[in-house]
Design an enzyme around this catalytic site. Sequence first.
Site, mmCIF file in Angstrom:
data_model
loop_
_atom_site.group_PDB
_atom_site.id
_atom_site.type_symbol
_atom_site.label_atom_id
_atom_site.label_comp_id
_atom_site.label_asym_id
_atom_site.label_seq_id
_atom_site.Cartn_x
_atom_site.Cartn_y
_atom_site.Cartn_z
ATOM 1 N N LYS A 156 46.897 37.819 27.675
ATOM 2 C CA LYS A 156 45.389 36.983 28.296
ATOM 3 C C LYS A 156 44.875 36.207 27.514
ATOM 4 C CE LYS A 156 40.681 39.113 28.369
ATOM 5 N NZ LYS A 156 39.673 39.495 28.117
ATOM 6 N N ALA A 189 35.859 39.703 32.803
ATOM 7 C CA ALA A 189 34.112 39.739 32.644
ATOM 8 C C ALA A 189 33.535 39.570 33.285
ATOM 9 C CB ALA A 189 34.568 38.432 32.125
ATOM 10 N N GLY A 190 32.326 40.363 32.956
ATOM 11 C CA GLY A 190 30.486 39.950 33.941
ATOM 12 C C GLY A 190 30.673 41.391 34.209
ATOM 13 N N ASN A 211 35.836 46.514 31.132
ATOM 14 C CA ASN A 211 35.883 46.598 29.012
ATOM 15 C C ASN A 211 34.575 47.804 29.404
ATOM 16 O OD1 ASN A 211 37.225 46.369 26.135
ATOM 17 N ND2 ASN A 211 36.135 47.547 26.884
#
Lengths: 256, 65
Positions: free
Chosen positions: A95, A183-184, A205
């Site tokens: 990643k 993300a986000g 996450n």
Amino acid sequence: MLFYGAELSSRLMLGTAQYPSPEILADSVRAAQAGVVTVSLRRESIGSRAGQAFWSLIRDLGVPVLPNTAGCHTVKEAVTTAHMAREVFETDWIKLEVIGESDTLQPDMFALVEAARILSEDGFKVFPYMTEDLVGAERLMRAGCQVLMPWGAPIGSGKGLNNVFGLRALRAHFPDVPLVVDAGIGLPSHAAQAMELGYDAVLINTAVAQAGDPARMAMAFRLAVEAGLIARAADPMEQRDMAVPSTPVLGRAVLA
Amino acid sequence: MRILVNEEPRDIATATLAGLLDELGYGDARVATAVNGAFVPAARRGSLTLDEGARVEILAPMQGG
């Protein structure tokens, strides 16, 4: 949908950072039925075996790992970190994060493309953490990427999909490329929305790790991702600006 | 000889990167190494000699997002 030739057991990718304990991390990975877990490399104090214990825990979970280059700000840092990760985690998946701006952790798309090209030529299978920029996406594909991972919102912000139009455009321009919102995402509804837009997976996450009950939240995300995936396959209705009665008008009594 | 290990100054007796890992007690730990910013694969640690002031990075598996 294949990610570099691999079929994942689920469309939920889960980060392993920020959990209250290793046990809760393991419970959350199991509850999420994660198809991939992300990991990283860091210094540890000499004599500490924290890294070895972590690696043993991850191996026991039996989920494919996707190492990251988190925290890298230059092509050289990211490429070197990727090589170190390939050796430690015994995978050519990476990643790729090259951060360009500290407040938003926005990817540096220029450095990202360069690092992706170098790593792809060296046999890595690159999962680039990117903005939803169409031209950048095209350059990343030319650099050798076969998966794209646009952000939904800044890392750890929990704001969901900030630019639905942009994400939709990316999906439309690259109909056959595996796309992951990375993300986000803060809520299961955000994850479901990404899947409904036709994204192939989501990477979560903080939304799980920082929930009051991470394992329960992991289960909620698993269900949301599955719901979104099924909904997309079921071909959602078109939105309309005006109301259209759902109950038949024909046969309605005249009672006025 | 004085070198930097993860940015901490350290006096070492050994001359090789493999020797350094032994000296620091890493044994068979799963770590990755870099010297002066360049990745050094495990197979090359035995032949890589460290110079005075070398910057060594030793990284271990860690949680990540």
